[in-house]
Design a protein around this motif. Structure first.
Motif, PDB file in Angstrom:
ATOM      1  N   GLY A   1       0.812  -1.213   0.000  1.00 49.41           N
ATOM      2  CA  GLY A   1       0.000   0.000   0.000  1.00 49.41           C
ATOM      3  C   GLY A   1       0.842   1.259   0.000  1.00 49.41           C
ATOM      4  N   PHE A   2       1.812   1.315   0.898  1.00 51.21           N
ATOM      5  CA  PHE A   2       2.642   2.516   0.961  1.00 51.21           C
ATOM      6  C   PHE A   2       3.679   2.545  -0.163  1.00 51.21           C
ATOM      7  CE2 PHE A   2       1.107   2.425   5.405  1.00 51.21           C
ATOM      8  CZ  PHE A   2       0.523   3.689   5.410  1.00 51.21           C
ATOM      9  N   GLY A   3       4.033   1.366  -0.675  1.00 52.39           N
ATOM     10  CA  GLY A   3       4.887   1.339  -1.850  1.00 52.39           C
ATOM     11  C   GLY A   3       4.187   1.939  -3.058  1.00 52.39           C
ATOM     12  N   ILE A   4       2.903   1.664  -3.215  1.00 54.80           N
ATOM     13  CA  ILE A   4       2.129   2.262  -4.307  1.00 54.80           C
ATOM     14  C   ILE A   4       2.085   3.774  -4.160  1.00 54.80           C
ATOM     15  CG2 ILE A   4      -0.206   2.461  -5.276  1.00 54.80           C
ATOM     16  CD1 ILE A   4      -0.561  -0.538  -4.660  1.00 54.80           C
ATOM     17  N   LEU A   5       1.892   4.252  -2.920  1.00 53.63           N
ATOM     18  CA  LEU A   5       1.899   5.704  -2.693  1.00 53.63           C
ATOM     19  C   LEU A   5       3.231   6.315  -3.114  1.00 53.63           C
ATOM     20  CD1 LEU A   5       0.182   6.677   0.688  1.00 53.63           C
ATOM     21  CD2 LEU A   5      -0.506   7.236  -1.629  1.00 53.63           C
ATOM     22  N   CYS A   6       4.327   5.688  -2.721  1.00 50.42           N
ATOM     23  CA  CYS A   6       5.644   6.215  -3.099  1.00 50.42           C
ATOM     24  C   CYS A   6       5.830   6.209  -4.607  1.00 50.42           C
ATOM     25  CB  CYS A   6       6.750   5.390  -2.441  1.00 50.42           C
ATOM     26  SG  CYS A   6       6.962   5.718  -0.688  1.00 50.42           S
ATOM     27  N   ALA A   7       5.387   5.139  -5.254  1.00 51.59           N
ATOM     28  CA  ALA A   7       5.550   5.040  -6.700  1.00 51.59           C
ATOM     29  C   ALA A   7       4.774   6.133  -7.422  1.00 51.59           C
ATOM     30  CB  ALA A   7       5.095   3.663  -7.182  1.00 51.59           C
ATOM     31  N   LEU A   8       3.610   6.476  -6.901  1.00 50.08           N
ATOM     32  CA  LEU A   8       2.769   7.475  -7.563  1.00 50.08           C
ATOM     33  C   LEU A   8       3.167   8.901  -7.197  1.00 50.08           C
ATOM     34  CD1 LEU A   8      -0.744   5.797  -7.208  1.00 50.08           C
ATOM     35  CD2 LEU A   8       0.807   5.765  -9.175  1.00 50.08           C
ATOM     36  N   LEU A   9       3.742   9.084  -6.042  1.00 51.94           N
ATOM     37  CA  LEU A   9       4.096  10.438  -5.596  1.00 51.94           C
ATOM     38  C   LEU A   9       5.502  10.853  -5.990  1.00 51.94           C
ATOM     39  CD1 LEU A   9       2.584  10.401  -1.989  1.00 51.94           C
ATOM     40  CD2 LEU A   9       1.804  11.790  -3.895  1.00 51.94           C
ATOM     41  N   ILE A  10       6.410   9.893  -6.055  1.00 54.34           N
ATOM     42  CA  ILE A  10       7.817  10.218  -6.273  1.00 54.34           C
ATOM     43  C   ILE A  10       8.278   9.596  -7.587  1.00 54.34           C
ATOM     44  CG2 ILE A  10      10.141  10.115  -5.294  1.00 54.34           C
ATOM     45  CD1 ILE A  10       8.836   9.665  -2.572  1.00 54.34           C
ATOM     46  N   PRO A  11       8.678  10.399  -8.561  1.00 49.55           N
ATOM     47  CA  PRO A  11       9.082   9.855  -9.858  1.00 49.55           C
ATOM     48  C   PRO A  11      10.383   9.075  -9.765  1.00 49.55           C
ATOM     49  CG  PRO A  11       9.570  12.192  -9.763  1.00 49.55           C
ATOM     50  CD  PRO A  11       8.805  11.864  -8.511  1.00 49.55           C
TER      51      PRO A  11
ATOM     52  N   ASP B   1       5.737   3.190 -13.455  1.00 46.25           N
ATOM     53  CA  ASP B   1       5.033   3.263 -12.178  1.00 46.25           C
ATOM     54  C   ASP B   1       3.832   2.322 -12.156  1.00 46.25           C
ATOM     55  OD1 ASP B   1       6.889   5.130 -11.524  1.00 46.25           O
ATOM     56  OD2 ASP B   1       5.563   6.859 -11.726  1.00 46.25           O
ATOM     57  N   GLY B   2       3.133   2.223 -13.300  1.00 45.99           N
ATOM     58  CA  GLY B   2       2.009   1.294 -13.375  1.00 45.99           C
ATOM     59  C   GLY B   2       2.446  -0.141 -13.178  1.00 45.99           C
ATOM     60  N   ALA B   3       3.612  -0.494 -13.749  1.00 49.01           N
ATOM     61  CA  ALA B   3       4.134  -1.849 -13.570  1.00 49.01           C
ATOM     62  C   ALA B   3       4.447  -2.121 -12.099  1.00 49.01           C
ATOM     63  CB  ALA B   3       5.386  -2.032 -14.425  1.00 49.01           C
ATOM     64  N   ILE B   4       5.003  -1.114 -11.402  1.00 50.52           N
ATOM     65  CA  ILE B   4       5.297  -1.274  -9.969  1.00 50.52           C
ATOM     66  C   ILE B   4       4.016  -1.470  -9.173  1.00 50.52           C
ATOM     67  CG2 ILE B   4       6.136  -0.052  -7.920  1.00 50.52           C
ATOM     68  CD1 ILE B   4       8.343   1.131  -9.601  1.00 50.52           C
ATOM     69  N   VAL B   5       3.002  -0.691  -9.494  1.00 50.27           N
ATOM     70  CA  VAL B   5       1.722  -0.793  -8.781  1.00 50.27           C
ATOM     71  C   VAL B   5       1.144  -2.197  -8.924  1.00 50.27           C
ATOM     72  CG1 VAL B   5      -0.665  -0.009  -8.749  1.00 50.27           C
ATOM     73  CG2 VAL B   5       1.189   1.662  -8.908  1.00 50.27           C
ATOM     74  N   PHE B   6       1.084  -2.704 -10.158  1.00 49.72           N
ATOM     75  CA  PHE B   6       0.509  -4.036 -10.375  1.00 49.72           C
ATOM     76  C   PHE B   6       1.383  -5.120  -9.770  1.00 49.72           C
ATOM     77  CE2 PHE B   6      -1.852  -1.825 -13.763  1.00 49.72           C
ATOM     78  CZ  PHE B   6      -3.139  -2.263 -13.450  1.00 49.72           C
TER      79      PHE B   6
ATOM     80  N   LEU C   1      11.690  -4.553  -5.818  1.00 52.61           N
ATOM     81  CA  LEU C   1      10.767  -3.440  -5.579  1.00 52.61           C
ATOM     82  C   LEU C   1      11.167  -2.650  -4.341  1.00 52.61           C
ATOM     83  CD1 LEU C   1       7.300  -5.080  -6.348  1.00 52.61           C
ATOM     84  CD2 LEU C   1       8.428  -3.297  -7.671  1.00 52.61           C
ATOM     85  N   SER C   2      11.581  -3.376  -3.307  1.00 54.25           N
ATOM     86  CA  SER C   2      12.022  -2.694  -2.092  1.00 54.25           C
ATOM     87  C   SER C   2      13.221  -1.806  -2.386  1.00 54.25           C
ATOM     88  CB  SER C   2      12.380  -3.734  -1.024  1.00 54.25           C
ATOM     89  OG  SER C   2      12.936  -3.126   0.109  1.00 54.25           O
ATOM     90  N   LEU C   3      14.186  -2.315  -3.155  1.00 51.91           N
ATOM     91  CA  LEU C   3      15.365  -1.525  -3.503  1.00 51.91           C
ATOM     92  C   LEU C   3      14.993  -0.284  -4.305  1.00 51.91           C
ATOM     93  CD1 LEU C   3      17.833  -4.392  -4.552  1.00 51.91           C
ATOM     94  CD2 LEU C   3      17.775  -3.151  -2.391  1.00 51.91           C
ATOM     95  N   GLU C   4      14.098  -0.448  -5.271  1.00 50.88           N
ATOM     96  CA  GLU C   4      13.719   0.682  -6.120  1.00 50.88           C
ATOM     97  C   GLU C   4      12.960   1.753  -5.342  1.00 50.88           C
ATOM     98  OE1 GLU C   4      12.463   3.379  -9.078  1.00 50.88           O
ATOM     99  OE2 GLU C   4      14.238   2.134  -8.754  1.00 50.88           O
TER     100      GLU C   4
ATOM    101  N   MET D   1       3.539   8.700   6.254  1.00 52.22           N
ATOM    102  CA  MET D   1       4.046   7.382   6.625  1.00 52.22           C
ATOM    103  C   MET D   1       4.692   6.648   5.462  1.00 52.22           C
ATOM    104  SD  MET D   1       4.362   5.170   9.045  1.00 52.22           S
ATOM    105  CE  MET D   1       4.961   3.478   9.037  1.00 52.22           C
ATOM    106  N   SER D   2       4.368   7.018   4.239  1.00 50.42           N
ATOM    107  CA  SER D   2       4.703   6.186   3.083  1.00 50.42           C
ATOM    108  C   SER D   2       6.198   5.911   2.965  1.00 50.42           C
ATOM    109  CB  SER D   2       4.167   6.819   1.794  1.00 50.42           C
ATOM    110  OG  SER D   2       4.675   8.128   1.622  1.00 50.42           O
ATOM    111  N   THR D   3       7.021   6.945   3.034  1.00 45.20           N
ATOM    112  CA  THR D   3       8.456   6.722   2.875  1.00 45.20           C
ATOM    113  C   THR D   3       9.067   5.991   4.063  1.00 45.20           C
ATOM    114  OG1 THR D   3       8.756   8.992   3.657  1.00 45.20           O
ATOM    115  CG2 THR D   3       8.839   8.642   1.299  1.00 45.20           C
ATOM    116  N   THR D   4       8.557   6.253   5.259  1.00 45.89           N
ATOM    117  CA  THR D   4       9.040   5.534   6.440  1.00 45.89           C
ATOM    118  C   THR D   4       8.716   4.050   6.332  1.00 45.89           C
ATOM    119  OG1 THR D   4       8.751   7.494   7.826  1.00 45.89           O
ATOM    120  CG2 THR D   4       8.882   5.380   8.953  1.00 45.89           C
TER     121      THR D   4
END
Length: 707
Positions: free
Chosen positions: A64-74, A89-94, A131-134, A417-420
């Motif tokens: 959930g918070f990974g999706i937020l980071c992907a959408l908020l931070i290029p 970003d869409g690939a990361i979300v899915f 994904l965690s690394l990215e 909370m997303s980045t933390t």
């Protein structure tokens, strides 16, 4: 240079800036907002009602918070709003969604196969680590991903090539991926559990407090309390940052939120610009030391030490007070030197009016403390306190929290909370490697050998390591890594120092003699009377390591041993803060410099000087019972520590109430040592205090004469 241009720590990134600058599409903003609210509601449900497997919850938390980071931070500044970015970003979300579904629906199949990976297990677990690394790379740069890669490859590749104590025969890639992804030891282990429970609920609590107007109340309260003091604006910064830190637990956030008010206030009053920025940076750094939140440190420390959260924040209160007083002493000295007598009249705020308008903000904090003292879990206490924030807001006509405000607060809490969240999940990979390979114990032995068994030099080595780690890791991650590596060594040295004192003074309990009977029966008589320190050290060195823990429990008691463990972790946690104010990477000082428009590096040097309490207080923790001592001892230690640090500030600055001569500075330094040096007789402490008071009164008389 602006605060946002710095390589800010993950928990301090301004996500709203990313949203407005990099994600201008309205539909995407609405989706991010809805997702943020959903995550907040889901985590409240998980922490209060649901009884789901922890592995599922941790995976959902990360996704959930990974999706937020992907959408908020290029992924890259040049990619923003491009088709490449949307596709990536869409690939990361899915992929994140698929990862959660795979754990939920295919985890049992893995165990049915005897924990033997098939092709899909290989693919999903590998993608999850990548994904965690990215996501961490996006939020904090390459340092942490590089650290994770080094740790993972050590287990499966190059650890077997090392000689000596760091040699590790290695594990298979399949075993490593299983432990990293499917077990509760890696990405979704104890650090992740702390993230989705304690950390999230308190960050959400802080977001509700800010939305209810508590931030303005804190600043107004600080101004009202400090307005009539010498150097009042500087004390506004110290008080405001301390009180704000008890809510946010983030040093850069404290600097940005309070600094825009306090730094101009200090400059108008007559403080030099660089000093004003340094005060704000040093005071804001103390925000992560101030209970009840302490960043995420209090929760992680409670998990590591198995000591209750309430105990952690209660023993942290006096050290935090000493730190803020030490910064305040620098403020007073500079105010005297710069002739800053009082604040401007239009900055003064009547405390009666402040309390009348904002007393209701104290209610949620009171509810929180009461519930914690009564023994309720931190997550439950935070949840009820959030409801208390909403209810208390209706006691004021200015910031009543209706449905729209509540939803906004939940969205902001999730964004904060997303980045933390992604950071703590990723750091779990490093912690897993440390525990799997035994590197933590090896590193502790190495520190002990390098320091020659000296507690003082061990603390110096830990401080150097924390500074180096802090250049690339945020404070929480730095504490986790360093605490895992060096806390055992620090704990053993502190415990052994106390044990040696008991042996040399003849106060060793009778129950502890059984261990020494096995080592040297002839020494029992000497132990009863007290033996020279050198003889005690030689005798203790003969005790096998397997028996030392039993000896410590018998000699010191289980409660004292627990407090020593807390002390070791508290020292490391404090030292982990120094990267905020120590050049070359001092994010808090950089943020303050951007507001004050002063040179960042020179501001960092000033902030480092003002934050000397970060080094003095940990030494007091190590050598005195500042953590866990009885009431009488704590009062004595606190009293002499306060005046001792004031004398040290005077010696450093060459100014107390008036300018000090070189001879007077030397006397002030001697007085400081007499009050701060551990285990000195009470009469020596009192003599040091008397010397300081004489210097203070002479300087005060001279100052009034020259006015």
């Amino acid at each position: 240079m602006t605060a946002s241009s710095q390589p800010t720590a993950p928990q301090d990134i301004n996500l709203e800036d990313f949203e407005t600058k990099h994600r201008s599409g309205t539909w995407l903003n609405r989706f991010v907002f809805a997702l943020s609210v959903f995550l907040a509601v889901a985590h409240i449900y998980i922490n209060t009602i649901a009884t789901l497997p922890e592995l599922w919850v941790s995976a959902f938390h990360f996704a959930g918070f990974g999706i937020l980071c992907a959408l908020l931070i290029p992924a890259h500044p040049k990619w923003q709003d491009s088709k490449i970015a949307l596709f990536f970003d869409g690939a990361i979300v899915f992929a994140l969604i698929g990862m959660v579904l795979y754990i939920v629906f295919f985890e049992d199949a893995l165990y049915a196969r005897g924990v033997t990976f098939n092709t899909s297990d290989w693919i999903v677990s590998s993608i999850a680590v990548l994904l965690s690394l990215e996501l961490i790379r996006r939020t904090s740069g390459w340092f942490i991903p590089f650290l994770i890669i080094i740790a993972l490859t050590y287990v499966v590749l190059w650890g077997r090539w090392l000689g000596g104590m760091f040699n590790f025969p290695g594990l298979s890639v399949e075993t490593l991926l299983y432990r990293s992804f499917f077990s509760t030891d890696g990405m979704f282990g104890s650090i992740s559990r702390i993230s989705w429970s304690f950390v999230f609920m308190f960050i959400l609590f802080g977001a509700f407090l800010v939305k209810s107007g508590a931030g303005d109340f804190i600043i107004d309260l600080s101004r009202s309390l400090a307005s009539k003091m010498i150097g009042g604006p500087g004390f506004v910064a110290v008080l405001g940052s301390g009180l704000m830190g008890s809510v946010s637990g983030s040093s850069v956030a404290n600097t940005v939120s309070t600094g825009v008010i306090t730094i101009p206030l200090m400059r108008r009053a007559g403080f030099p610009a660089r000093f004003a920025a340094g005060v704000e940076a040093a005071a804001s750094t103390g925000g992560q030391l101030m209970p009840p939140v302490m960043g995420a440190g209090a929760f992680i420390m409670a998990s590591y030490t198995q000591v209750s959260y309430v105990t952690i924040i209660s023993v942290a209160a006096i050290p935090a007070l000493l730190y803020f007083l030490s910064v305040g002493f620098f403020v007073r000295v500079e105010a005297k030197r710069s002739k800053v007598i009082a604040t401007e009249s239009d900055d003064a705020v009547e405390i009666s009016q402040v309390l009348k308008d904002g007393w209701h903000h104290i209610v949620p904090l009171g509810v929180l403390v009461t519930l914690l003292v009564q023994g309720f879990t931190p997550t439950y206490a935070a949840g009820i306190s959030i409801l208390a924030v909403i209810a208390a807001s209706f006691l004021s006509s200015k910031h009543r929290m209706g449905p729209a405000a509540v939803i906004d607060a939940m969205a902001q809490g999730a964004k904060n909370m997303s980045t933390t969240a992604v950071l703590l999940v990723g750091i779990g990979l490093v912690v897993n490697v440390i525990s799997t390979t035994g590197v933590g114990n090896t590193f502790s032995l190495l520190i002990t050998n390098w320091a020659g068994g000296s507690l003082f030099f061990t603390i110096i080595l830990v401080a150097i390591a924390s500074l180096i780690l802090g250049m690339g890791l945020p404070v929480t991650a730095s504490y986790i890594v360093l605490g895992t590596l060096s806390a055992p060594a620090l704990f053993n040295l502190i415990a052994e120092s106390q044990l040696l004192e008991m042996m040399s003074s003849g106060s060793l309990p009778e129950a502890a003699n059984a261990v020494f009977m096995l080592v040297d029966p002839s020494a029992i008589a000497s132990l009863a009377q007290g033996m020279p320190m050198e003889q005690a050290q030689a005798l203790l060195a003969q005790v096998p390591n397997d028996f030392k823990s039993m000896l410590m429990d018998q000699a010191l008691g289980a409660q004292s041993v627990a407090m020593i463990l807390v002390t070791a972790h508290m020292i490391i946690f404090w030292l982990s803060q120094d990267s905020n104010v120590t050049p070359p990477v001092c994010l808090t000082a950089f943020a303050a410099a951007a507001i004050a428009k002063t040179p960042p590096m020179r501001t960092g040097v000033t902030a480092w000087k003002l934050a000397k309490g970060l080094y003095i207080v940990p030494l007091l923790m190590a050598y005195t019972p500042l953590i866990g001592g009885d009431t009488e001892t704590l009062l004595r230690l606190t009293l002499f520590a306060i005046f001792g640090m004031y004398a040290l500030v005077g010696a450093m600055e060459g100014y107390l109430e008036d300018k000090l001569s070189i001879f007077a500075r030397a006397i002030a330094l001697v007085a400081s040592v007499m009050m701060l040096w551990p285990h000195l007789a009470l009469w020596i402490n009192c003599l040091g205090l008397a010397i300081f008071l004489v210097l203070f009164m002479i300087g005060n008389k001279s100052y009034k004469k020259n006015m």
